[in-house]
Design a protein around this motif. Structure first.
Motif, PDB file in Angstrom:
ATOM      1  N   ARG A  15       0.834  -1.208   0.000  1.00 39.07           N
ATOM      2  CA  ARG A  15       0.000   0.000   0.000  1.00 39.07           C
ATOM      3  C   ARG A  15       0.870   1.259   0.000  1.00 39.07           C
ATOM      4  O   ARG A  15       0.586   2.219  -0.714  1.00 39.07           O
ATOM      5  CB  ARG A  15      -0.941   0.000   1.195  1.00 39.07           C
ATOM      6  CG  ARG A  15      -1.863   1.217   1.212  1.00 39.07           C
ATOM      7  CD  ARG A  15      -2.996   1.037   2.197  1.00 39.07           C
ATOM      8  NE  ARG A  15      -3.825   2.202   2.278  1.00 39.07           N
ATOM      9  CZ  ARG A  15      -4.751   2.559   1.391  1.00 39.07           C
ATOM     10  NH1 ARG A  15      -4.957   1.805   0.333  1.00 39.07           N
ATOM     11  NH2 ARG A  15      -5.473   3.647   1.548  1.00 39.07           N
ATOM     12  N   HIS A  18       2.060   1.776  -3.497  1.00 39.56           N
ATOM     13  CA  HIS A  18       1.015   2.370  -4.340  1.00 39.56           C
ATOM     14  C   HIS A  18       0.878   3.870  -4.043  1.00 39.56           C
ATOM     15  O   HIS A  18       0.736   4.680  -4.964  1.00 39.56           O
ATOM     16  CB  HIS A  18      -0.344   1.695  -4.101  1.00 39.56           C
ATOM     17  CG  HIS A  18      -0.477   0.341  -4.702  1.00 39.56           C
ATOM     18  ND1 HIS A  18      -0.285   0.077  -6.039  1.00 39.56           N
ATOM     19  CD2 HIS A  18      -0.817  -0.845  -4.137  1.00 39.56           C
ATOM     20  CE1 HIS A  18      -0.501  -1.204  -6.277  1.00 39.56           C
ATOM     21  NE2 HIS A  18      -0.818  -1.785  -5.137  1.00 39.56           N
ATOM     22  N   TYR A  84      -1.671  -1.399 -14.867  1.00 42.66           N
ATOM     23  CA  TYR A  84      -1.357  -1.208 -13.453  1.00 42.66           C
ATOM     24  C   TYR A  84      -2.636  -0.950 -12.655  1.00 42.66           C
ATOM     25  O   TYR A  84      -2.855  -1.542 -11.602  1.00 42.66           O
ATOM     26  CB  TYR A  84      -0.369  -0.054 -13.299  1.00 42.66           C
ATOM     27  CG  TYR A  84      -0.182   0.440 -11.889  1.00 42.66           C
ATOM     28  CD1 TYR A  84       0.369  -0.376 -10.906  1.00 42.66           C
ATOM     29  CD2 TYR A  84      -0.544   1.730 -11.540  1.00 42.66           C
ATOM     30  CE1 TYR A  84       0.546   0.086  -9.610  1.00 42.66           C
ATOM     31  CE2 TYR A  84      -0.368   2.204 -10.252  1.00 42.66           C
ATOM     32  CZ  TYR A  84       0.180   1.375  -9.295  1.00 42.66           C
ATOM     33  OH  TYR A  84       0.350   1.829  -8.014  1.00 42.66           O
ATOM     34  N   ILE A  88      -5.169  -3.076  -9.085  1.00 37.66           N
ATOM     35  CA  ILE A  88      -5.395  -2.475  -7.771  1.00 37.66           C
ATOM     36  C   ILE A  88      -6.814  -2.788  -7.326  1.00 37.66           C
ATOM     37  O   ILE A  88      -7.777  -2.500  -8.037  1.00 37.66           O
ATOM     38  CB  ILE A  88      -5.159  -0.957  -7.819  1.00 37.66           C
ATOM     39  CG1 ILE A  88      -3.712  -0.679  -8.205  1.00 37.66           C
ATOM     40  CG2 ILE A  88      -5.500  -0.307  -6.492  1.00 37.66           C
ATOM     41  CD1 ILE A  88      -3.415   0.776  -8.458  1.00 37.66           C
ATOM     42  N   LYS A  94      -7.559   3.319  -6.508  1.00 38.86           N
ATOM     43  CA  LYS A  94      -7.638   3.232  -7.974  1.00 38.86           C
ATOM     44  C   LYS A  94      -8.176   4.528  -8.576  1.00 38.86           C
ATOM     45  O   LYS A  94      -7.645   5.032  -9.567  1.00 38.86           O
ATOM     46  CB  LYS A  94      -8.531   2.056  -8.381  1.00 38.86           C
ATOM     47  CG  LYS A  94      -8.564   1.796  -9.873  1.00 38.86           C
ATOM     48  CD  LYS A  94      -9.505   0.679 -10.227  1.00 38.86           C
ATOM     49  CE  LYS A  94      -8.884  -0.640  -9.876  1.00 38.86           C
ATOM     50  NZ  LYS A  94      -9.593  -1.783 -10.489  1.00 38.86           N
TER      51      LYS A  94
END
Length: 131
Positions: A15, A18, A84, A88, A94
């Protein structure tokens, strides 16, 4: 219990990765790109501990590809970024990434011309309307 803590910690690391990608997508700053790569190297280091292969570099390679795609902004880059985004699971993350990468807006602009052309198909022209 240790395996559960380990899994939670790995989940938080992914996370964080991301979120670092999101930050880089917003700022396009080299310091933020280096942050993405630092987290990727840390995650890949975890993979080296659990895998037999000493060259686990998935997150590092993916990060390099994503950062380059964010800066490129061409059709090839958009395909990489779309792929990608599909990976998610967190809807809010997203959406934030799609907004920062301007993915949805580009998709809407492309789709909008087709939608408006189809909207009027089959309707009579103004000259043919009887009062």
């Amino acid at each position: 219990m240790d395996s559960q803590r380990s899994a939670e910690w790995c989940g938080r690391m992914v996370r964080s990765w991301h979120l670092a990608v999101l930050r880089f997508a917003v700022t396009r700053d080299n310091a933020d790109r280096l942050g993405v790569l630092a987290i990727a190297n840390e995650i890949d280091g975890l993979g080296r501990q659990h895998e037999e292969s000493p060259h686990f570099e998935f997150f590092r390679k993916t990060s390099l590809k994503l950062c380059a795609a964010i800066l490129q902004q061409d059709e090839t880059a958009e395909v990489i970024l779309q792929q990608y985004l599909t990976q998610i699971d967190d809807v809010r993350l997203k959406r934030a990434l799609a907004a920062a990468l301007e993915i949805k807006r580009r998709g809407r602009e492309k789709g909008r011309s087709n939608t408006s052309a189809a909207l009027w198909r089959g309707l009579p022209t103004r000259g043919n309307v009887q009062h």
